[in-house]
Design a protein around this motif. Structure first.
Motif, mmCIF file in Angstrom:
data_model
loop_
_atom_site.group_PDB
_atom_site.id
_atom_site.type_symbol
_atom_site.label_atom_id
_atom_site.label_comp_id
_atom_site.label_asym_id
_atom_site.label_seq_id
_atom_site.Cartn_x
_atom_site.Cartn_y
_atom_site.Cartn_z
ATOM 1 N N SER A 13 24.912 42.267 46.327
ATOM 2 C CA SER A 13 26.011 42.363 47.383
ATOM 3 C C SER A 13 25.530 42.851 48.536
ATOM 4 O O SER A 13 24.967 43.889 48.703
ATOM 5 C CB SER A 13 27.170 42.950 46.586
ATOM 6 O OG SER A 13 26.974 44.455 46.847
ATOM 7 N N HIS A 45 28.840 38.269 48.639
ATOM 8 C CA HIS A 45 29.813 39.356 49.375
ATOM 9 C C HIS A 45 31.316 38.983 48.956
ATOM 10 O O HIS A 45 31.610 37.840 48.388
ATOM 11 C CB HIS A 45 29.475 39.591 50.791
ATOM 12 C CG HIS A 45 29.209 38.161 51.501
ATOM 13 N ND1 HIS A 45 29.951 37.378 51.849
ATOM 14 C CD2 HIS A 45 27.961 37.865 52.118
ATOM 15 C CE1 HIS A 45 29.550 36.238 52.388
ATOM 16 N NE2 HIS A 45 28.185 36.583 52.449
ATOM 17 N N ARG A 80 32.000 35.915 46.609
ATOM 18 C CA ARG A 80 31.451 36.088 45.484
ATOM 19 C C ARG A 80 30.678 35.117 44.984
ATOM 20 O O ARG A 80 30.214 34.969 43.725
ATOM 21 C CB ARG A 80 32.224 36.669 44.537
ATOM 22 C CG ARG A 80 33.150 37.866 44.563
ATOM 23 C CD ARG A 80 34.273 38.399 43.487
ATOM 24 N NE ARG A 80 34.081 39.633 43.564
ATOM 25 C CZ ARG A 80 33.353 40.605 42.861
ATOM 26 N NH1 ARG A 80 32.586 39.855 41.730
ATOM 27 N NH2 ARG A 80 33.330 41.679 42.840
#
Length: 84
Positions: A13, A45, A80
Motif C-alpha cells: 500500500s 491505496h 484498493r
C-alpha cells in the motif's frame, strides 16, 4: 529532473502525502522518466486514481491486465486495486 519515489508499506500500500489534511486530495504531474526504471512500483491505496496521458503513450498495469494508453486517453482506477 527529480526522481519520484513512492513510499510503500509491506503490503504494497502506498503512503499518500496529502497536500491538506482537511481535503484528502493529491495531484501530481510527472513524466515516466522521473520514476526509477521509467515505471512506478506495483502498489495500491485507499483512494481512487485518475491517469491522463498528456503526451506520448504508456502501458498501464491493473489487476493482472496491461492496457496501452495513448495521448489523450485517461483511466480511473478504483481504490484498493493493484496497479502501476
Amino acid at each position: 529532473m527529480n526522481q519520484i519515489q513512492l513510499q510503500l508499506m509491506q503490503d504494497f500500500s502506498e503512503v499518500v502525502q496529502y497536500e491538506s489534511a482537511d481535503i484528502p486530495l493529491y495531484i501530481r504531474s510527472a513524466d515516466l522518466s522521473q520514476y526509477p526504471g521509467k515505471s512506478a512500483p506495483c502498489h495500491w491505496h485507499e483512494d481512487i486514481e485518475w491517469i491522463l496521458v498528456c503526451k506520448g503513450r504508456m502501458h498501464y498495469y491493473i489487476n493482472g491486465k496491461r492496457i496501452l494508453l495513448e495521448e489523450g486517453d485517461s483511466l480511473m482506477v478504483n481504490a484498493r486495486q493493484m496497479h502501476y
